[in-house]
Design an enzyme around this catalytic site. Sequence first.
Site, PDB file in Angstrom:
ATOM      1  N   ASP A   1       0.577  -1.220  -0.056  1.00 56.44           N
ATOM      2  CA  ASP A   1      -0.003   0.000  -0.120  1.00 56.44           C
ATOM      3  C   ASP A   1       0.776   1.319  -0.084  1.00 56.44           C
ATOM      4  O   ASP A   1       0.300   2.364   0.648  1.00 56.44           O
ATOM      5  CB  ASP A   1      -1.008  -0.026   1.117  1.00 56.44           C
ATOM      6  CG  ASP A   1      -0.262   0.176   2.404  1.00 56.44           C
ATOM      7  OD1 ASP A   1       0.940  -0.167   2.622  1.00 56.44           O
ATOM      8  OD2 ASP A   1      -0.712   0.816   3.394  1.00 56.44           O
ATOM      9  N   GLU A   2       2.010   1.218  -0.486  1.00 53.00           N
ATOM     10  CA  GLU A   2       3.001   2.350  -0.289  1.00 53.00           C
ATOM     11  C   GLU A   2       4.013   2.483  -1.423  1.00 53.00           C
ATOM     12  O   GLU A   2       4.555   1.556  -1.853  1.00 53.00           O
ATOM     13  CB  GLU A   2       3.656   1.979   1.114  1.00 53.00           C
ATOM     14  CG  GLU A   2       4.351   3.291   1.897  1.00 53.00           C
ATOM     15  CD  GLU A   2       5.299   2.391   3.012  1.00 53.00           C
ATOM     16  OE1 GLU A   2       5.973   3.262   3.185  1.00 53.00           O
ATOM     17  OE2 GLU A   2       4.765   1.290   3.447  1.00 53.00           O
TER      18      GLU A   2
HETATM   19 MG   LIG Z   1      -0.277   2.612   4.580  1.00 60.15          MG
END
Ligand SMILES: [Mg+2]
Length: 396
Positions: free
Chosen positions: A103-104
């Site tokens: 998520d990054e």
């Molecule tokens: Mg995150």
Amino acid sequence: VFVPTEASVLHADLDSFYASVEQRDDPSLLGRPVIVGPGVVLAASYEAKACGVYSGMGANKARRLCPDAAVVPCRMEAYSEASKAVFEIFEDTAPVVEALSIDEAFLDVRGMEHFAGTPPEIAARLRRRVRAEVGLPISVGVAPTKFLAKVASAVAKPDGLLVVPPGRELEFLHPLPVERLSGVGPKTAARLHDAGLSTVRQVAELPETQLVDMLGRAVGRQLHALAHNRDPRRVQVRRRRRSIGAQHALGRRSRSPEAIDATLVALVDRVTGRLRKARRVARTVVLRLRFADFERATRSRTLGEPTDRTPTVLAAARALLDAAQPTIEERGITLIGVALSNLEDAGGRGQLVLDDRTATLDSTLDELRERFGTEAITRAVLLDRDEAPVMPRLPD
Ligand SMILES: [Mg+2]
């Protein structure tokens, strides 16, 4: 040496990712404290974080702190799908995308002004698109260096955008607590606090030699550099590697539970070694089995904290194998595999463990293996037994 002159590094990080996906998919959870579990807390929504719940916490403690929270099961497939959609938007936004975890990512948006706008404009558009197309909140930090962009996105949370313009880096960085420096986990933070250091400015005022004396060479030098915002790393294209795995065919002859366990130990040893070599950590341990009737089964367990530790991964893999034991006895097993997925950058969590004995043992074994070959090293668990099991030879 790369000396940045403009704020063109974006660090984009989805907010409370798993919990946000749950709130997106079940509107009755919106605005409510949500804990993704059960067992250990895998993610907490901001409403749950406000009660003091954090990921890695035990379920009972979390329930005590936040009795109104909705506890929902982990749905890894839904998170993978959302991650894929978000990474497509990242790839659309910048020519250079460096994935850090599910998520990054870092994005380099240098030189795009005349057709895409300034870095803050690009960042604002990215946030709008992720919200409109995937339905998730994402925070973005914009800064001249990777380290600072990551700090900025963390400070911007939840659902925020923060720009650190060139020339004002130290003004932003120095008042922050030392915990914001990457490499400062709880142990390092405690040592710094014991020495009376609580802000980045106080760390920056110390000579490097003093930090090295206090924290060791690697960490001391890293903190000194970061406190002065010296981070020469460029954003480099890196695709999100989905998993690291290994498997071993057992043949049709029946195997004792001890022999199967020895194979499991060797497989875990191998995949965690590869994980550390790639400087990643993993959150999900996957066990793959093939039975004598050619049926296959996949079991997985997601850990509260990402890890690269052999014993932690082995414990999870053994629990999965134990749960499958009745099926194995009934049907016979012909193949066993272990995969680590949900990978993240080892530095991503800001945890440099200083004096953890397991970490030292793991890296010592890795080093010996590098020098003398895999066969030379066999973990004590393999040697402890009466009948000396043979370290299984695994295909590369
Ligand atoms: Mg995150």
